[in-house]
Design a protein around this motif. Structure first.
Motif, PDB file in Angstrom:
ATOM      1  N   ASP A  40      29.633  96.414  37.407  1.00 46.29           N
ATOM      2  CA  ASP A  40      30.699  97.416  37.397  1.00 46.29           C
ATOM      3  C   ASP A  40      30.259  98.591  36.520  1.00 46.29           C
ATOM      4  N   GLY A  41      30.551  99.792  36.946  1.00 45.42           N
ATOM      5  CA  GLY A  41      30.108 100.982  36.229  1.00 45.42           C
ATOM      6  C   GLY A  41      30.998 101.396  35.070  1.00 45.42           C
ATOM      7  N   ARG A  42      32.042 100.621  34.803  1.00 44.76           N
ATOM      8  CA  ARG A  42      32.943 100.997  33.711  1.00 44.76           C
ATOM      9  C   ARG A  42      32.254 100.819  32.367  1.00 44.76           C
ATOM     10  N   GLY A  43      32.621 101.677  31.425  1.00 45.66           N
ATOM     11  CA  GLY A  43      31.983 101.642  30.115  1.00 45.66           C
ATOM     12  C   GLY A  43      32.981 101.541  28.982  1.00 45.66           C
ATOM     13  N   TYR A  44      32.573 102.076  27.847  1.00 48.63           N
ATOM     14  CA  TYR A  44      33.376 101.978  26.638  1.00 48.63           C
ATOM     15  C   TYR A  44      34.708 102.725  26.761  1.00 48.63           C
ATOM     16  N   GLY A  45      34.724 103.829  27.472  1.00 52.18           N
ATOM     17  CA  GLY A  45      35.958 104.598  27.640  1.00 52.18           C
ATOM     18  C   GLY A  45      37.032 103.805  28.362  1.00 52.18           C
ATOM     19  N   ALA A  46      36.658 103.118  29.439  1.00 52.42           N
ATOM     20  CA  ALA A  46      37.613 102.298  30.193  1.00 52.42           C
ATOM     21  C   ALA A  46      38.102 101.131  29.344  1.00 52.42           C
ATOM     22  N   LEU A  47      37.206 100.550  28.587  1.00 56.03           N
ATOM     23  CA  LEU A  47      37.572  99.439  27.709  1.00 56.03           C
ATOM     24  C   LEU A  47      38.528  99.915  26.614  1.00 56.03           C
ATOM     25  N   ALA A  48      38.270 101.095  26.083  1.00 58.81           N
ATOM     26  CA  ALA A  48      39.127 101.664  25.040  1.00 58.81           C
ATOM     27  C   ALA A  48      40.537 101.907  25.561  1.00 58.81           C
TER      28      ALA A  48
END
Length: 70
Positions: A40-48
């Motif tokens: 999945d291309g999600r990163g720290y921003g999505a997790l935040a």
């Protein structure tokens, strides 16, 4: 019981300014690991956004810069 560091100061979920519990930190790491395993291309921003914290906080938790004992 509050966790204390080597100088006797509160740390982790026991700190008076902590916004995430130890369980949330463990869950955050598991979610991120699942995203990476799935490609999945999600990163720290999505997790935040998911955990209502800043992207730098999410990055620091995932890379064990902070909350390494959780």
């Amino acid at each position: 019981m509050k966790t204390r560091n080597h100088t006797g100061h509160p740390c982790g979920a026991g700190h008076h300014r902590a916004k995430l519990s130890s369980a949330q930190v463990a869950e955050m790491r598991a979610v991120y690991a699942g995203w990476k395993q799935d490609g999945d291309g999600r990163g720290y921003g999505a997790l935040a956004k998911l955990y209502d914290c800043g992207p730098s906080t999410a990055r620091d938790i995932i890379t064990l810069r902070t909350r390494w004992a959780s």
